[in-house]
Design an enzyme around this catalytic site. Structure first.
Site, PDB file in Angstrom:
ATOM      1  N   CYS A 193       0.853  -1.192   0.000  1.00  0.00           N
ATOM      2  CA  CYS A 193       0.000   0.000   0.000  1.00  0.00           C
ATOM      3  C   CYS A 193       0.889   1.241   0.000  1.00  0.00           C
ATOM      4  CB  CYS A 193      -0.874   0.025   1.239  1.00  0.00           C
ATOM      5  SG  CYS A 193      -1.789  -1.495   1.471  1.00  0.00           S
ATOM      6  N   ARG A 250       2.488   1.789  -7.645  1.00  0.00           N
ATOM      7  CA  ARG A 250       2.550   0.615  -6.768  1.00  0.00           C
ATOM      8  C   ARG A 250       1.342  -0.299  -6.952  1.00  0.00           C
ATOM      9  NH1 ARG A 250       5.861   1.215  -2.193  1.00  0.00           N
ATOM     10  NH2 ARG A 250       4.531  -0.289  -1.161  1.00  0.00           N
ATOM     11  N   TRP A 285      -3.839  -1.730  -1.272  1.00  0.00           N
ATOM     12  CA  TRP A 285      -3.776  -2.972  -2.066  1.00  0.00           C
ATOM     13  C   TRP A 285      -4.293  -4.037  -1.111  1.00  0.00           C
ATOM     14  CZ3 TRP A 285      -2.506  -5.209  -6.711  1.00  0.00           C
ATOM     15  CH2 TRP A 285      -2.157  -6.554  -6.695  1.00  0.00           C
ATOM     16  N   ASN A 309       0.420   0.066   6.179  1.00  0.00           N
ATOM     17  CA  ASN A 309       0.974  -0.779   5.127  1.00  0.00           C
ATOM     18  C   ASN A 309       1.595  -1.985   5.816  1.00  0.00           C
ATOM     19  OD1 ASN A 309       2.226  -1.883   2.946  1.00  0.00           O
ATOM     20  ND2 ASN A 309       3.614  -0.169   2.574  1.00  0.00           N
ATOM     21  N   GLY A 310       1.164  -3.199   5.454  1.00  0.00           N
ATOM     22  CA  GLY A 310       1.722  -4.390   6.086  1.00  0.00           C
ATOM     23  C   GLY A 310       0.630  -5.358   6.498  1.00  0.00           C
ATOM     24  N   GLU A 350       9.795 -22.517 -16.876  1.00  0.00           N
ATOM     25  CA  GLU A 350       9.688 -21.132 -16.412  1.00  0.00           C
ATOM     26  C   GLU A 350      10.920 -20.325 -16.831  1.00  0.00           C
ATOM     27  OE1 GLU A 350       7.485 -19.272 -15.476  1.00  0.00           O
ATOM     28  OE2 GLU A 350       8.425 -17.638 -14.400  1.00  0.00           O
ATOM     29  N   LYS A 360      10.774 -17.041 -19.230  1.00  0.00           N
ATOM     30  CA  LYS A 360      11.297 -15.727 -18.839  1.00  0.00           C
ATOM     31  C   LYS A 360      12.231 -15.190 -19.914  1.00  0.00           C
ATOM     32  CE  LYS A 360       9.094 -14.843 -16.440  1.00  0.00           C
ATOM     33  NZ  LYS A 360       8.061 -15.355 -15.595  1.00  0.00           N
ATOM     34  N   GLU A 369      10.214 -14.284 -23.254  1.00  0.00           N
ATOM     35  CA  GLU A 369       9.253 -13.175 -23.234  1.00  0.00           C
ATOM     36  C   GLU A 369       9.909 -11.805 -23.095  1.00  0.00           C
ATOM     37  OE1 GLU A 369       6.341 -13.235 -20.065  1.00  0.00           O
ATOM     38  OE2 GLU A 369       7.793 -13.992 -18.646  1.00  0.00           O
ATOM     39  N   HIS A 374      14.914 -38.314 -27.514  1.00  0.00           N
ATOM     40  CA  HIS A 374      13.749 -38.563 -28.372  1.00  0.00           C
ATOM     41  C   HIS A 374      13.550 -37.435 -29.384  1.00  0.00           C
ATOM     42  CE1 HIS A 374      12.704 -41.983 -25.839  1.00  0.00           C
ATOM     43  NE2 HIS A 374      13.166 -41.223 -24.861  1.00  0.00           N
ATOM     44  N   LYS A 427      -0.034  -7.493 -19.010  1.00  0.00           N
ATOM     45  CA  LYS A 427       0.120  -8.025 -17.654  1.00  0.00           C
ATOM     46  C   LYS A 427      -1.031  -8.952 -17.305  1.00  0.00           C
ATOM     47  CE  LYS A 427       2.054  -8.513 -13.693  1.00  0.00           C
ATOM     48  NZ  LYS A 427       3.139  -9.505 -13.728  1.00  0.00           N
TER      49      LYS A 427
HETATM   50  C1  F6R Z   1       4.792 -14.685 -17.669  1.00  0.00           C
HETATM   51  C2  F6R Z   1       3.489 -14.223 -17.216  1.00  0.00           C
HETATM   52  C3  F6R Z   1       2.284 -14.850 -17.787  1.00  0.00           C
HETATM   53  C4  F6R Z   1       1.198 -15.031 -16.716  1.00  0.00           C
HETATM   54  C5  F6R Z   1      -0.090 -15.561 -17.345  1.00  0.00           C
HETATM   55  C6  F6R Z   1      -1.150 -15.842 -16.298  1.00  0.00           C
HETATM   56  O1  F6R Z   1       5.841 -14.020 -17.031  1.00  0.00           O
HETATM   57  O2  F6R Z   1       3.393 -13.334 -16.415  1.00  0.00           O
HETATM   58  O3  F6R Z   1       2.578 -16.070 -18.387  1.00  0.00           O
HETATM   59  O4  F6R Z   1       1.682 -15.923 -15.751  1.00  0.00           O
HETATM   60  O5  F6R Z   1      -0.578 -14.613 -18.242  1.00  0.00           O
HETATM   61  O6  F6R Z   1      -1.438 -14.700 -15.558  1.00  0.00           O
HETATM   62  P1  F6R Z   1      -2.167 -14.803 -14.170  1.00  0.00           P
HETATM   63  O7  F6R Z   1      -1.246 -15.486 -13.220  1.00  0.00           O
HETATM   64  O8  F6R Z   1      -2.454 -13.387 -13.792  1.00  0.00           O
HETATM   65  O9  F6R Z   1      -3.412 -15.610 -14.378  1.00  0.00           O
END
Ligand code: F6R
Length: 612
Positions: free
Chosen positions: A2, A27, A77, A103-104, A485, A489, A492, A508, A607
């Site tokens: 927050c 934030r 938040w 905040n916390g 993963e 990373k 992307e 294979h 996002k």
């Molecule tokens: C990768 C990433 C995406 C999300 C995916 C699901 O770094 O951020 O692959 O993980 O779009 O998003 P959420 O978790 O918000 O359902």
């Protein structure tokens, strides 16, 4: 998480507070509010949603006549209690004399709430924060700072707080910190308080950062800071040289890097209040009807992207520790494949945002088939949380970088806690074993801090590799999802083609790709499949491949075989995935920076993917 602001001085207070809150918008927040002390009369305005809406309400309410000099503000938040006007800060006591923005997380708030309710206090919100103004009310004896000090002695958890009161001349802010930052800004004849430097930058660059346990009394004539035992601290202000942009990122060059470094804190917050003593898991209260989970025949997990990778790890943890069969589905597949959701099945959606269209649709499909719905979410009050019977929140705080980092590792921790809680409910693990897992989990934040210290070494590694066009990531067992993963990373944020395989799959097909142009990142911590993975490294090396190994500290054998070795601390095999994620995040980050990519906003990505 927050944002907090406070002001004492001769400017129009609501404008300074709103301006400060706007500077903290980055934030992330779901509601906001201010409390102004107007000649002994409180004026509180709160709103769900954007600060613009709060501003409109402030204009309509005309809270001050211009002579008012003191107030506090907050962007919330949500963590405890859904986002709503009632739950937004500042919160007040029964008498309307004390106002707190926080905040916390107050870990023992339920216990304090019961005690205060028994003493006659009336609670209006679902928040943990509300215990604070009531505690202050109960201890107030003519001295606000004394009451705050005593209230904080009852509190377990983490906090950055600001408190104002109508008592006295109402021109005093008491601020305190234990964990989340509080910074006091020294102007000329005016004083500011904030959770983050950007809120202060237009007004002053002379600041004092409170230390844990300190309480500051910010009055119109100056600031007095005392430590936890009440000793007056003489602190010279520091001068901030950051630009506004640097300050938002707390000096880090990108939000992604900041969020990578926030992981020790985020994991601590995710564990907070869910472990008691040496080995009791106290997650049951968040499981809705724990008996349904204790008795389930099968758990289906649906998720997308990084959250899907967390789901695969969850499968290992839950099947091994709680002996429940777990099926993991990509949510966009689950929703269309007419999946069989049998009797006594539970369906869990994992989603940082709680707004991913495919995950929501898969959860709805499961609900229509009669499943009990659980979600693991970072955003309180999100759609996934609202449509679930039970929610386990990851307390990662707002994630701003598009590439998920701290949300992922906190998902792993939340799933680990769920697996242990199920093991406890289903009596599948002896108590000493559970205690061992708990001890290991408590060590994770410090182990991550050690890994973060290697950032420079990983940056040097990235310098050797940023020009390559393809990467292979290999892992076995619980590390196969971590390989996925790591590859995600890298691709992307740096736009390098990266593929992940279960290491056993190499022969294979993928082995045909190995040559000097194909670096191979191999996850090889010492666990039950270590020898097998070492065999895969040999296979890559005899074909002139380049190996970057992620290995357990002290493993010299692998260092002789691999071209480059990054060590993670020696830990339990179920902790290893959390730890090995950190160097992969840092590697992807440094490669992307060297390639001059837009790390926080990679092309074509959003996002939150709210459409199919
Ligand atoms: C990768 C990433 C995406 C999300 C995916 C699901 O770094 O951020 O692959 O993980 O779009 O998003 P959420 O978790 O918000 O359902």
């Amino acid at each position: 998480m927050c944002g907090i602001v406070g002001y004492i001085g001769s400017r129009e207070v609501s404008s300074v507070l709103v301006d400060g809150l706007k500077r903290l918008e980055y934030r992330g927040y779901d509601s906001c509010g201010i409390a102004i002390m107007d000649e002994g009369k409180p004026n509180v305005v709160r709103s769900v949603g954007r600060i613009d809406a709060l501003e409109e309400k402030i204009k309509a309410a005309q809270p001050t006549n211009g002579s008012v000099k003191c107030g506090i503000g907050h962007t919330r938040w949500a963590t405890h209690g859904r986002p709503s006007e009632t739950n937004s800060h500042p919160h007040r006591d029964c008498t309307g004399r004390f106002y707190v923005a926080h905040n916390g997380i107050i870990e023992n708030y339920l216990c304090l709430k019961h005690r205060l309710s028994a003493e006659g206090h009336r609670f209006q919100t679902e928040t943990d924060t509300e215990v604070l103004p009531h505690l202050i009310e109960s201890y107030y004896n003519g001295n606000l700072e004394e009451a705050v000090h005593r209230a904080l002695q009852d509190v377990e958890g983490v906090y950055g707080i600001v408190v104002v009161s109508t008592e006295g001349d109402g021109r005093k802010i008491v601020a305190a910190r234990n964990g989340p930052p509080i910074v006091v800004g020294m102007g000329s004849g005016e004083y500011f308080v904030a959770s983050d430097v950007p809120a202060l930058l237009p007004y002053t660059r002379n600041v004092v950062f409170l230390r844990d346990g300190e309480v500051a009394v910010v009055g119109s004539q100056g600031v007095e800071i005392r430590d936890s035992s009440g000793v007056c601290m003489c602190r010279e202000p520091e001068t901030i040289t950051w630009t506004a942009d640097m300050a938002e990122k707390e000096g880090y060059s990108h939000f992604m890097l900041k969020e990578i470094h926030e992981q020790p804190r985020a994991i601590r917050d995710t564990l907070l209040g869910r472990l008691a003593g040496e080995g009791a898991i106290t997650l049951s209260s968040e499981l809705g009807n724990p008996a349904i989970l204790a008795d389930m025949a099968r758990l289906h997990i649906v998720a997308m992207g990084t959250s899907l990778h967390a789901a695969y790890i969850g499968k290992f943890l839950i099947e091994t520790l709680a002996r429940v069969p777990v099926e993991v589905d990509n949510a966009s597949e689950f929703r269309y494949r007419d999946a069989i959701v049998g009797p006594k099945a539970v369906v869990a959606g994992i989603s940082q945002s709680g707004e991913t269209a495919d995950t929501l649709a898969a959860m709805k499909e499961a609900r229509d088939k009669g499943a009990y719905l659980l979600s693991v979410c970072n955003v309180v009050g999100s759609q996934a949380a609202r449509q679930s019977d039970a929610v386990i929140y990851t307390h990662a705080g707002p994630e701003i970088g598009v590439a998920s980092t701290k949300a992922f590792t906190t998902q792993l921790v939340a799933l680990y806690l769920l697996a242990l809680q199920l093991a406890q409910l289903r009596c599948t693990l002896p108590q000493p074993e559970i205690e061992r897992h708990v001890r290991e989990l408590r060590d994770v934040p410090d182990q991550i801090n050690k890994l973060l210290d290697q950032s420079q070494a990983i940056s040097s590694l990235a310098e050797k590799f940023w020009r390559y066009r393809n990467f292979l990531y290999l892992g076995r067992g619980i590390h196969h999802p971590i390989a996925m993963e790591g590859a995600l990373k890298l691709k992307e944020i740096s736009y390098i083609h990266a593929e992940a395989y279960a290491a056993g799959e190499m022969k294979h097909g993928p082995i045909a790709l190995i040559d000097q142009e194909m670096p191979v990142v191999v996850l090889a911590p010492q666990d039950a499949v270590y020898r097998k993975t070492m065999g895969n490294i040999e296979e890559v090396k005899v074909r002139d491949g380049i190996v970057i190994a992620i290995a357990t500290e002290g493993d010299h054998e692998i260092a002789r075989l691999a071209d480059y070795t990054v060590y993670i601390p020696d830990a339990h095999p179920f902790i290893n995935p959390i730890l090995s994620t950190i160097p992969l995040q840092l590697f992807a980050y440094h490669v992307a920076v060297l390639r001059r990519c837009d790390v926080d906003k990679p092309r074509n990505l959003a996002k939150s993917v709210t459409v199919e």
